[in-house]
Scaffold this motif. Structure first.
Motif, PDB file in Angstrom:
ATOM      1  N   GLN A  92       0.816  -1.198   0.000  1.00 44.78           N
ATOM      2  CA  GLN A  92       0.000   0.000   0.000  1.00 44.78           C
ATOM      3  C   GLN A  92       0.857   1.258   0.000  1.00 44.78           C
ATOM      4  N   PRO A  93       0.403   2.360  -0.638  1.00 48.97           N
ATOM      5  CA  PRO A  93      -0.838   2.452  -1.400  1.00 48.97           C
ATOM      6  C   PRO A  93      -0.693   1.787  -2.762  1.00 48.97           C
ATOM      7  N   VAL A  94      -1.697   1.035  -3.154  1.00 47.92           N
ATOM      8  CA  VAL A  94      -1.573   0.227  -4.367  1.00 47.92           C
ATOM      9  C   VAL A  94      -2.865   0.348  -5.191  1.00 47.92           C
ATOM     10  N   THR A  95      -2.720   0.319  -6.517  1.00 50.03           N
ATOM     11  CA  THR A  95      -3.915   0.387  -7.371  1.00 50.03           C
ATOM     12  C   THR A  95      -4.410  -1.018  -7.696  1.00 50.03           C
ATOM     13  N   ARG A  96      -5.646  -1.055  -8.167  1.00 49.09           N
ATOM     14  CA  ARG A  96      -6.213  -2.343  -8.541  1.00 49.09           C
ATOM     15  C   ARG A  96      -5.418  -2.968  -9.695  1.00 49.09           C
ATOM     16  N   ALA A  97      -4.969  -2.099 -10.621  1.00 57.10           N
ATOM     17  CA  ALA A  97      -4.181  -2.610 -11.750  1.00 57.10           C
ATOM     18  C   ALA A  97      -2.902  -3.278 -11.250  1.00 57.10           C
ATOM     19  N   GLU A  98      -2.305  -2.703 -10.211  1.00 47.89           N
ATOM     20  CA  GLU A  98      -1.083  -3.292  -9.665  1.00 47.89           C
ATOM     21  C   GLU A  98      -1.365  -4.648  -9.009  1.00 47.89           C
ATOM     22  N   ILE A  99      -2.477  -4.728  -8.295  1.00 44.76           N
ATOM     23  CA  ILE A  99      -2.864  -6.014  -7.691  1.00 44.76           C
ATOM     24  C   ILE A  99      -3.068  -7.054  -8.786  1.00 44.76           C
ATOM     25  N   GLU A 100      -3.751  -6.626  -9.831  1.00 44.70           N
ATOM     26  CA  GLU A 100      -4.050  -7.571 -10.910  1.00 44.70           C
ATOM     27  C   GLU A 100      -2.797  -7.956 -11.671  1.00 44.70           C
ATOM     28  N   ARG A 131      -6.030   8.469 -13.369  1.00 43.60           N
ATOM     29  CA  ARG A 131      -6.251   8.719 -11.945  1.00 43.60           C
ATOM     30  C   ARG A 131      -6.859   7.519 -11.218  1.00 43.60           C
ATOM     31  N   PRO A 132      -6.159   6.389 -11.246  1.00 42.23           N
ATOM     32  CA  PRO A 132      -6.737   5.200 -10.595  1.00 42.23           C
ATOM     33  C   PRO A 132      -6.780   5.350  -9.077  1.00 42.23           C
ATOM     34  N   ILE A 133      -7.737   4.669  -8.489  1.00 47.31           N
ATOM     35  CA  ILE A 133      -7.882   4.654  -7.029  1.00 47.31           C
ATOM     36  C   ILE A 133      -6.736   3.848  -6.412  1.00 47.31           C
ATOM     37  N   VAL A 134      -6.242   4.299  -5.272  1.00 42.71           N
ATOM     38  CA  VAL A 134      -5.264   3.477  -4.557  1.00 42.71           C
ATOM     39  C   VAL A 134      -5.859   3.015  -3.225  1.00 42.71           C
ATOM     40  N   TYR A 135      -5.462   1.821  -2.828  1.00 38.92           N
ATOM     41  CA  TYR A 135      -6.024   1.185  -1.636  1.00 38.92           C
ATOM     42  C   TYR A 135      -4.981   0.996  -0.544  1.00 38.92           C
ATOM     43  N   GLY A 136      -5.468   0.930   0.673  1.00 43.00           N
ATOM     44  CA  GLY A 136      -4.619   0.615   1.813  1.00 43.00           C
ATOM     45  C   GLY A 136      -5.454  -0.134   2.838  1.00 43.00           C
ATOM     46  N   THR A 137      -4.809  -0.594   3.900  1.00 33.01           N
ATOM     47  CA  THR A 137      -5.547  -1.353   4.912  1.00 33.01           C
ATOM     48  C   THR A 137      -6.163  -0.421   5.965  1.00 33.01           C
ATOM     49  N   THR A 138      -7.059  -0.963   6.738  1.00 34.37           N
ATOM     50  CA  THR A 138      -7.809  -0.176   7.721  1.00 34.37           C
ATOM     51  C   THR A 138      -7.411  -0.532   9.138  1.00 34.37           C
ATOM     52  N   ARG A 139      -8.017   0.184  10.054  1.00 34.93           N
ATOM     53  CA  ARG A 139      -7.849  -0.137  11.465  1.00 34.93           C
ATOM     54  C   ARG A 139      -8.447  -1.517  11.773  1.00 34.93           C
ATOM     55  N   GLU A 140      -9.564  -1.845  11.092  1.00 38.14           N
ATOM     56  CA  GLU A 140     -10.173  -3.167  11.290  1.00 38.14           C
ATOM     57  C   GLU A 140      -9.210  -4.279  10.863  1.00 38.14           C
ATOM     58  N   PHE A 141      -8.445  -3.989   9.831  1.00 36.86           N
ATOM     59  CA  PHE A 141      -7.439  -4.963   9.384  1.00 36.86           C
ATOM     60  C   PHE A 141      -6.466  -5.265  10.523  1.00 36.86           C
ATOM     61  N   LEU A 142      -5.981  -4.192  11.134  1.00 35.53           N
ATOM     62  CA  LEU A 142      -5.032  -4.375  12.239  1.00 35.53           C
ATOM     63  C   LEU A 142      -5.681  -5.154  13.379  1.00 35.53           C
ATOM     64  N   GLU A 143      -6.948  -4.814  13.667  1.00 37.01           N
ATOM     65  CA  GLU A 143      -7.631  -5.500  14.766  1.00 37.01           C
ATOM     66  C   GLU A 143      -7.826  -6.983  14.449  1.00 37.01           C
ATOM     67  N   THR A 144      -8.202  -7.262  13.198  1.00 38.60           N
ATOM     68  CA  THR A 144      -8.427  -8.656  12.804  1.00 38.60           C
ATOM     69  C   THR A 144      -7.181  -9.503  13.016  1.00 38.60           C
ATOM     70  N   PHE A 145      -6.039  -8.910  12.691  1.00 42.41           N
ATOM     71  CA  PHE A 145      -4.800  -9.671  12.818  1.00 42.41           C
ATOM     72  C   PHE A 145      -4.107  -9.412  14.150  1.00 42.41           C
ATOM     73  N   ASN A 146      -4.783  -8.672  14.992  1.00 42.12           N
ATOM     74  CA  ASN A 146      -4.229  -8.399  16.314  1.00 42.12           C
ATOM     75  C   ASN A 146      -2.857  -7.725  16.221  1.00 42.12           C
ATOM     76  N   LEU A 147      -2.779  -6.743  15.339  1.00 39.96           N
ATOM     77  CA  LEU A 147      -1.515  -6.042  15.128  1.00 39.96           C
ATOM     78  C   LEU A 147      -1.570  -4.677  15.783  1.00 39.96           C
ATOM     79  N   LYS A 148      -0.476  -4.285  16.388  1.00 38.65           N
ATOM     80  CA  LYS A 148      -0.417  -2.965  17.010  1.00 38.65           C
ATOM     81  C   LYS A 148      -0.388  -1.890  15.925  1.00 38.65           C
ATOM     82  N   ASN A 149       0.406  -2.102  14.927  1.00 39.59           N
ATOM     83  CA  ASN A 149       0.454  -1.196  13.780  1.00 39.59           C
ATOM     84  C   ASN A 149       1.037  -1.962  12.598  1.00 39.59           C
ATOM     85  N   LEU A 150       1.136  -1.255  11.467  1.00 41.91           N
ATOM     86  CA  LEU A 150       1.588  -1.963  10.260  1.00 41.91           C
ATOM     87  C   LEU A 150       3.035  -2.428  10.367  1.00 41.91           C
TER      88      LEU A 150
END
Lengths: 206, 267, 206
Positions: C103-111, C142-161
């Motif tokens: 992150q930050p990453v575009t959908r094209a990059e993921i694909e 101008r593609p959208i870029v994505y990143g992870t959320t606070r919920e992501f951190l909580e799901t994996f029980n991570l303090k931060n990235l």
């Protein structure tokens, strides 16, 4: 009749579930029954299995309930299994024991205690989901710390981590001289005795 | 007590094929415990000269049999030699006499042996339990897994290791040269991006200074935060505003509408 | 007592089997019992299930025998399935991993990385609040870029990235260079650590 019906429902649910079902989960699936009733049904089902020479038993594992075959039938059940029966190497068991008793624990700590490199074993245990990454330790280098999983409890037929015999109990069995309580391992190179330094040099830099 | 290593370590009555047996020690500590037990020694009072000699004889035997000797065994060998030599030193007559007990050169080794013995016993206890998949069996009919079948708000089952493994698998399929560096560096900037957006989303806006009011403020943190800020500006995700020259710098969300973007994703 | 034991064994086998078991299969797994005995055990088990208000029944299907939940319990069993914790598909996991690490990453990059279309997966991850839109990239289109959320951190029980384990840390586990370090054995006193050498000369033989 209602309590009989509740017992039948619980048996069906445990039969269908793909892992142990916790009491909370059962309560949420059976909102028409109260917790007390479900608990009674579980107890009745357990007795049923014991008294009536059933082929299955009701086990309390990993914070839930699960139906399992009887240990004395193991040999026959294995004939049915396509895959080879589960087998643990000595190194896997030793590493698991250290992780179970000292979690959260780093790889360096496991290696210090066992005196050998444990990377491969740790990886295998991770892949088998018997251990998991708990996070990182707040020390320089921020090493990964590991702990056991729900699958560990399921596999080793444990209700929870407290159901493990304490190291003291194990020691008493083995009649070893009692050794002081678990303390910090001297892994900080500046604190440790010289001879473990060479081992630590092989540690991953992070 | 002396003899050829083979006789010493492997009673032929007990082990018919000793070459196989050689490989079964888990490590130097395991080997030492074996020697201690075999000689009926006390762990707490190891005769270091004797144990060292037997240990080295064992390594020599492994070498003769052309077996690989792992590095750990060699490290332990030099440790034993070192302890042995230190035992021979006249004990230093320090004025801090109280610590004389601690000065036993064997102390650390004994501590490790005792500790290792504990976990070895614990491993045996674990291995003797009734194991699922070996002694007990449960039903093995998992429901089909599909994230796509959504609807209810169920908890997610995710393991960190799976995430890393998934990433590793992805990268292993991709030409490597384009994706080797960055990771750890990117992450802290990415993390700052997340923090900044969280702060703005909480109260609608945030003061520039407030971005730097947390934690022990390290140089790296300031740099990462600033890079994150630049990145967010570049992405038009936030706007930087100032009511007049030299006034406080205010950060607000950019004017992108989220809902239209989700539709964009669908297309 | 032997017929009771046979019934228990058959129940255990039908319980563990992942499909119907034919009579031939049962006979081959239980060579100690004859076909007649097994047939009687099956009949006894069937009666058991019917008479004792059990949660499971013994069905004869597709040329074999199988334990099943009762049809009248179907609705409750479905509730269990619905309340199951969600497991992630491999494609969702891979996409989430790419977003987390790049992150930050575009959908094209993921694909590009995954080699397949990821629109559906990205949408699901957005709905699960594990990822979020960070903004738009300043490149043509101008593609959208994505990143992870606070919920992501909580799901994996991570303090931060920063607490995400790096690839290197996991890869280091798998490498097995233990034997690479093999060197000369320090068996000859003249080869051992230099500073202890003089002391060894005075060594008393035990």
């Amino acid at each position: 009749m209602s309590s009989l019906e509740c017992k039948a429902l619980v048996e069906g649910l445990l039969f269908v579930a793909d892992g142990p079902l916790s009491m909370d989960r059962l309560v949420s699936i059976l909102p028409e029954r109260d917790r007390q009733e479900i608990l009674a049904a579980i107890e009745a089902l357990r007795l049923d299995c014991e008294r009536n020479a059933r082929g299955i038993t009701l086990a309390e594992v990993a914070g839930g309930y699960q139906l399992r075959t009887r240990p004395e039938h193991a040999e026959v059940m294995r004939r049915l299994q396509k895959s080879r029966p589960l087998k643990f190497s000595q190194s896997a068991l030793e590493s698991l024991a250290i992780i179970a008793y000292r979690q959260p624990v780093t790889r360096a700590e496991i290696e210090y205690l066992r005196g050998v490199d444990c990377g491969g074993v740790v990886k295998t245990l991770l892949e088998k989901k018997l251990i998991r990454i708990l996070g990182k330790k707040d020390v320089p280098g921020r090493p990964i710390v590991y702990g056991t999983t729900r699958e560990f409890l399921e596999t080793f037929n444990l209700k929870n981590l407290n159901a493990l015999p304490t190291l003291k109990e194990i020691q008493d069995l083995a009649e070893l001289p009692v050794y002081e309580e678990q303390g910090e391992l001297p892994l900080d190179p500046s604190l440790s005795v010289p001879f473990i330094q060479p081992l630590l040099q092989g540690e991953p830099e992070s | 007590m002396t003899g050829s290593p083979t006789q010493l370590l492997f009673d032929p009555l007990q082990y018919s094929g000793y070459t196989v047996r050689v490989d079964t020690f888990e490590g130097p500590l395991d080997l030492l415990l074996h020697l201690i037990r075999k000689n009926e020694m006390e762990i707490c009072d190891i005769p270091i000269a004797s144990i060292t000699r037997q240990y080295l004889e064992y390594l020599e035997l492994m070498k003769e049999l052309n077996l690989e000797v792992a590095g750990e065994f060699l490290v332990m060998a030099s440790t034993l030699l070192q302890i042995k030599s230190r035992m021979l030193l006249p004990s230093p007559e320090e004025d801090e006499a109280g610590e004389a007990e601690e000065q036993d050169p064997r102390a650390e080794l004994i501590r490790r042996l005792l500790e290792y013995q504990r976990y070895k016993d614990a491993a045996a206890v674990l291995g003797a339990r009734e194991l699922l998949g070996r002694d007990l069996f449960s039903r093995s009919l998992p429901f089909p897994d599909e994230l796509e079948e959504k609807g209810e708000d169920q908890p997610l089952v995710l393991e960190l290791f799976d995430l890393v493994e998934a990433f590793r698998q992805v990268l292993s399929k991709v030409p490597f040269e384009r994706f080797h560096d960055v990771i750890s560096e990117t992450i802290s900037v990415a993390e700052r991006i997340g923090r900044i957006l969280d702060k703005i989303d909480q109260s609608g806006s945030v003061l520039f200074e407030e971005l730097f009011d947390e934690e022990p403020l390290t140089r790296e943190l300031v740099i990462a935060t600033f890079l994150a800020l630049l990145e967010l500006c570049r992405l038009n995700s936030i706007k930087v505003a100032q009511s007049e020259p030299f006034a406080a710098i205010l950060l607000i969300r950019g004017n992108e509408s989220l809902s239209s973007e989700i539709e964009y994703v669908e297309s």
